[in-house]
Design an enzyme around this catalytic site. Structure first.
Site, mmCIF file in Angstrom:
data_model
loop_
_atom_site.group_PDB
_atom_site.id
_atom_site.type_symbol
_atom_site.label_atom_id
_atom_site.label_comp_id
_atom_site.label_asym_id
_atom_site.label_seq_id
_atom_site.Cartn_x
_atom_site.Cartn_y
_atom_site.Cartn_z
ATOM 1 N N TYR A 145 7.409 -1.691 11.274
ATOM 2 C CA TYR A 145 6.614 -1.188 10.152
ATOM 3 C C TYR A 145 7.293 0.059 9.576
ATOM 4 O O TYR A 145 7.496 0.178 8.366
ATOM 5 C CB TYR A 145 5.205 -0.863 10.648
ATOM 6 C CG TYR A 145 4.261 -0.281 9.615
ATOM 7 C CD1 TYR A 145 3.409 -1.106 8.885
ATOM 8 C CD2 TYR A 145 4.209 1.085 9.384
ATOM 9 C CE1 TYR A 145 2.537 -0.578 7.943
ATOM 10 C CE2 TYR A 145 3.347 1.630 8.445
ATOM 11 C CZ TYR A 145 2.508 0.793 7.733
ATOM 12 O OH TYR A 145 1.644 1.335 6.799
ATOM 13 N N ASP A 162 -7.296 -0.328 5.239
ATOM 14 C CA ASP A 162 -8.228 -0.847 6.236
ATOM 15 C C ASP A 162 -9.595 -0.173 6.156
ATOM 16 O O ASP A 162 -10.631 -0.836 6.093
ATOM 17 C CB ASP A 162 -7.659 -0.671 7.650
ATOM 18 C CG ASP A 162 -6.401 -1.493 7.869
ATOM 19 O OD1 ASP A 162 -6.059 -2.295 6.978
ATOM 20 O OD2 ASP A 162 -5.769 -1.325 8.927
ATOM 21 N N ASP A 187 0.821 -1.224 0.000
ATOM 22 C CA ASP A 187 0.000 0.000 0.000
ATOM 23 C C ASP A 187 0.850 1.268 0.000
ATOM 24 O O ASP A 187 0.562 2.197 -0.725
ATOM 25 C CB ASP A 187 -1.034 0.014 1.128
ATOM 26 C CG ASP A 187 -0.436 -0.101 2.514
ATOM 27 O OD1 ASP A 187 0.748 -0.476 2.627
ATOM 28 O OD2 ASP A 187 -1.149 0.184 3.489
#
Ligand code: ADP
Ligand code: MG
EC number: 2.7.1.6
Length: 389
Positions: free
Chosen positions: A224, A174, A36
């Site tokens: 992340y 999400d 993404d």
């Protein structure tokens, strides 16, 4: 849970029946992991697990909220005149942040509400309970307040809540998956352009089994961020010779021919995952269009392998679940889903084999890891909605 059971729970807390009951799903990502923020595609779907809320509009400007998932927090009360971040009751910020961010766009509400929240998504497990509650608030604003805003714009506001209000570095997947969900369909989303297409998922006697490691996420945020900057650095090095905006602009051949520019083993692996995972996601979409669940299963296996070796975000718990799943009869494919390092994995399992599958994988997991895993069946489902009596 349904209208009646939510109404009963609500009544025990607020001494009256709720006016209305709403539901908002969680999501799984079928394939397209860590693509993404690299301008690639993701392929998620809303699921039948999610968050319920009993709602009654008030005549004053007070908001009262209670979550059955956090009973120790009790009833939290605030005024529409003070939508500042609440450090003590962090869970309310996911709702409050929606009101705050929409307010910044001139979209206010004048009457408060009483809200009783109850979710059946495991919290913090990568099934996006946060997007579920953000889009739940959005649905209430649409249906109960008639707010003039599109669903896609609510999705964007949900991401702003995470990025700006909560200070979390997350992408749009999400909220998009939750907010735009459709029954028995997955959503192919180009995270660069926000163009999207629905893909019917015909399961043909198979189901999606969610496998929860029950491992608390620990280093997820720092890892992340590290992966994000590694991909950015690899892109910068490729851009010294190539005219590309994102890693998602490359196909596998172009990447192979130019990866020498990156000149670092770890960065090459990270970028290779981003490039090939994006290609795999497009192939997976095509496989579902062709009703070819077998090919789809192989692609999600390859995704996990790449997330293990090249992107290094799986960890022992997820690998144990997925690698054990691969060995079971009636399994077409399995992979981690979400940010990794814990959280959940998915497997596509023949319906008749599900009980034996859960038994066998659960046993190996318990023996190897030392605590039990949890299993849930996920049906691909509609986005947020009002429940009727
Ligand atoms: P994930 O989105 O992967 O489930 P996050 O850490 O992004 O994990 O979001 C989880 C947080 O969202 C919870 O810690 C809580 O603050 C909030 N939340 C989600 N569901 C509920 C619920 N049913 N009741 C109260 N808070 C919730
Ligand atoms: Mg989340």
């Amino acid at each position: 849970m349904d209208f009646a059971s939510l109404a009963t729970e609500y009544q025990q807390q607020f001494n009256a029946k709720p006016e209305r009951v709403f539901f908002s799903p969680g999501r799984i990502n079928l394939i397209g992991e860590y693509t993404d923020f690299n301008g690639g595609h993701v392929f998620p779907a809303a699921i039948s697990l999610g968050t319920f809320a009993g709602f009654t509009k008030r005549s004053d400007r007070t908001v009262r909220m209670y979550s059955a998932n956090l009973p120790q927090a009790g009833v939290i009360e605030f005024s529409l005149d003070d939508l500042s971040f609440d450090k003590a009751a962090n869970w309310t910020n996911y709702f409050k942040g929606m009101l705050f961010e929409l307010g910044k766009q001139g979209k206010q509400i004048d009457q408060g509400f009483d809200l009783f929240v109850h979710g059946n998504l495991p919290d913090g497990s990568g099934l996006s309970s946060s997007a579920s509650v953000e889009m739940l608030m959005g649905e209430i604003l649409l249906k109960a307040y008639g707010m003039a805003i599109s669903r896609v714009d609510l999705v964007k506001v949900g991401q702003q809540v995470e990025n700006d209000y909560l200070g979390l570095n997350t992408g749009i997947m999400d909220q998009f998956a939750v907010g735009m969900g459709k029954k028995d369909q997955a959503i192919l989303l180009d995270t660069n352009t926000l163009k999207y297409e629905y893909a019917p998922v015909k399961m043909d006697g198979y189901v999606v089994v969610i496998m929860n490691t029950k491992k608390r996420r620990e280093l997820t945020d720092s890892k992340y961020n590290e992966r994000r900057s590694q991909c950015e650095e690899a892109l910068r090095r490729l851009q010294t010779k190539l005219d590309i905006q994102t890693l998602g602009d490359l196909d596998q051949d172009q990447f192979d021919q130019n990866s020498y520019l990156i000149n670092d083993d770890v960065l090459i692996k990270r970028a290779r995952h981003a490039v090939i995972e994006n290609q795999r996601t497009l192939k997976a979409y095509q496989a579902l269009q062709d009703n070819d669940l077998v090919t789809f299963g192989k692609l999600i296996n390859a995704s996990h392998v790449s997330l293990h070796y090249d992107f290094a975000v799986t960890g022992k718990e997820l690998d144990t679940l997925v690698e054990t799943a691969w060995q079971q009869p009636g399994v077409l494919g399995a992979r981690m889903t979400g940010a990794g390092f814990g959280g959940c994995a998915i497997a596509i399992v023949k319906e008749a084999n599900v009980d034996a599958f859960e038994q066998a994988v659960g046993q190996v997991y318990q023996d190897t890891i030392g605590h039990p895993a949890e299993f849930y069946i996920a049906h691909l489902d509609d986005g947020p909605r009002e429940l009727t009596k």
